[in-house]
Design an enzyme around this catalytic site. Structure first.
Site, PDB file in Angstrom:
ATOM      1  N   LYS A  69      -7.498  -4.743  -7.206  1.00  0.00           N
ATOM      2  CA  LYS A  69      -7.964  -5.288  -5.922  1.00  0.00           C
ATOM      3  C   LYS A  69      -8.901  -6.487  -6.097  1.00  0.00           C
ATOM      4  O   LYS A  69      -8.932  -7.369  -5.232  1.00  0.00           O
ATOM      5  CB  LYS A  69      -8.666  -4.198  -5.100  1.00  0.00           C
ATOM      6  CG  LYS A  69      -7.707  -3.163  -4.533  1.00  0.00           C
ATOM      7  CD  LYS A  69      -8.445  -2.202  -3.613  1.00  0.00           C
ATOM      8  CE  LYS A  69      -7.524  -1.139  -3.062  1.00  0.00           C
ATOM      9  NZ  LYS A  69      -8.195  -0.246  -2.111  1.00  0.00           N
ATOM     10  N   ASP A  97      -8.336  -2.290   4.390  1.00  0.00           N
ATOM     11  CA  ASP A  97      -8.928  -0.957   4.205  1.00  0.00           C
ATOM     12  C   ASP A  97      -9.940  -0.624   5.304  1.00  0.00           C
ATOM     13  O   ASP A  97      -9.922   0.467   5.882  1.00  0.00           O
ATOM     14  CB  ASP A  97      -9.632  -0.860   2.847  1.00  0.00           C
ATOM     15  CG  ASP A  97      -8.656  -0.551   1.719  1.00  0.00           C
ATOM     16  OD1 ASP A  97      -7.567  -0.009   1.991  1.00  0.00           O
ATOM     17  OD2 ASP A  97      -8.988  -0.854   0.553  1.00  0.00           O
ATOM     18  N   SER A 154       2.679   4.724  -0.584  1.00  0.00           N
ATOM     19  CA  SER A 154       3.017   3.512   0.181  1.00  0.00           C
ATOM     20  C   SER A 154       4.517   3.325   0.373  1.00  0.00           C
ATOM     21  O   SER A 154       4.945   2.950   1.475  1.00  0.00           O
ATOM     22  CB  SER A 154       2.384   2.285  -0.480  1.00  0.00           C
ATOM     23  OG  SER A 154       0.982   2.382  -0.398  1.00  0.00           O
TER      24      SER A 154
END
Ligand code: NAP
Length: 279
Positions: free
Chosen positions: A69, A106, A20
């Protein structure tokens, strides 16, 4: 005199392997956005506190990766519809009213990769998703939004596949089964959303599920996660791809949420593919 730039980052544990910072660094350079982005290794017990510290210290947005998450759903003060459906958050954004918004990019990232980069048609096609974990839950709503004929979810623990199929039945035709009950009719698209590739395993689905027109897509990526792609190629599929495109596209969706501009993805995807030997 140095000018303070907006701060962004990714929280994970471990996070040293994360692409990332590279991806968002290229996006920032290409779009001319003044921002910094770095990876933070955050242990699960510190997650809530570190998120609060990040935002109260001037941070503007975070990507959230494993294992946080689900915890990020609790930290967010408001959720987008897709994050609520996914019951997981991979992006936090500090809004102008100082409310921390939780989103999940996602599924949108996967759909972008399938439809825009790979130019696949999903509408009225038969889909098989292997696995019933967080990734499957995260992509189901956007995938069903493309109106496939059916999405069969197959999992090692069949009850989890059945539960997911039932939970998303209001969005389209879904079926949850164990691997052995996938059937012998070739699917148009098979998405491997198990973590089996990471340990070199292949979900034991019937050989007939793959035909010469079948596209096989593994959410995992990189040289060390080739088991499913090799199996698919040997089974005579039309195309076998890894999920690096999904990774880059979900990052682009996060970037757009934060900065209001969607970066180009083709170059960074090609560069990453070369760098890690992904297909
Ligand atoms: P998860 O919540 O831990 O779920 C793992 C799933 O894999 C479960 O359905 C589990 O089955 C199944 N599984 C694990 N080992 C298996 C094996 N040896 N054989 C068959 N099934 C097995 O993980 P996740 O968050 O859903 O992630 C799944 C994969 O997607 C990972 O490889 C992850 O890196 C990848 N991913 C990629 C992206 C991307 O941007 N490309 C984004 C998100 C995730 P049981 O239910 O029976 O345990």
């Amino acid at each position: 005199m140095s000018v303070a730039v907006d701060q962004y980052g990714v929280f994970g544990h471990p996070v040293g392997h994360s692409f990332s910072p590279f991806i968002h660094g290229v996006f920032a350079r290409d779009t001319g956005e003044q921002m910094s982005y770095r990876a933070y290794d955050v242990a699960p017990q510190e997650f809530g506190t570190r998120v609060q510290e990040f935002f109260s210290g001037g941070g503007r947005g975070l990507n959230i990766t494993l294992p946080h998450k689900i915890a990020a759903v609790e930290v967010a003060q408001e959720l987008t519809g897709r994050a609520a459906h996914a019951a997981a958050v991979n992006t936090l954004a500090l809004q102008d009213d100082n409310v921390i918004l939780g989103d999940n990019t996602d599924g949108a990232g996967l759909v972008r990769d399938l439809c825009d980069n790979l130019r696949l048609v999903i509408t009225q096609r038969r889909l098989l998703i292997l696995g019933a974990g967080g990734a499957t839950r995260g992509v189901l709503a956007p995938i069903l939004g493309l109106e496939p004929a059916i999405v069969v979810i197959a999992n090692r623990t069949p009850e989890r596949a059945e539960a997911l199929a039932a939970a998303f039945a209001d969005l389209g035709v879904t079926q949850g089964v164990g691997f052995a009950y996938v059937g012998d009719t070739p699917f148009d698209l098979i998405i491997n959303a198990t973590s089996a590739s990471l340990s070199g395993d292949i979900p034991p689905i019937p050989a007939g599920a793959v035909g010469p027109e079948t596209v096989c897509y593994d959410l995992a990526y990189g040289r060390s996660a080739m088991a499913f792609v090799r199996w698919a190629q040997q089974s005579g599929c039309a195309l076998a791809v890894q999920g690096l495109g999904m990774l880059v596209e979900q990052a682009a969706e996060s970037f757009r949420l934060w900065r209001g501009v969607r970066p180009e993805t083709a170059e960074v995807l090609a560069a990453l593919k070369r760098r890690i030997g992904s297909v």
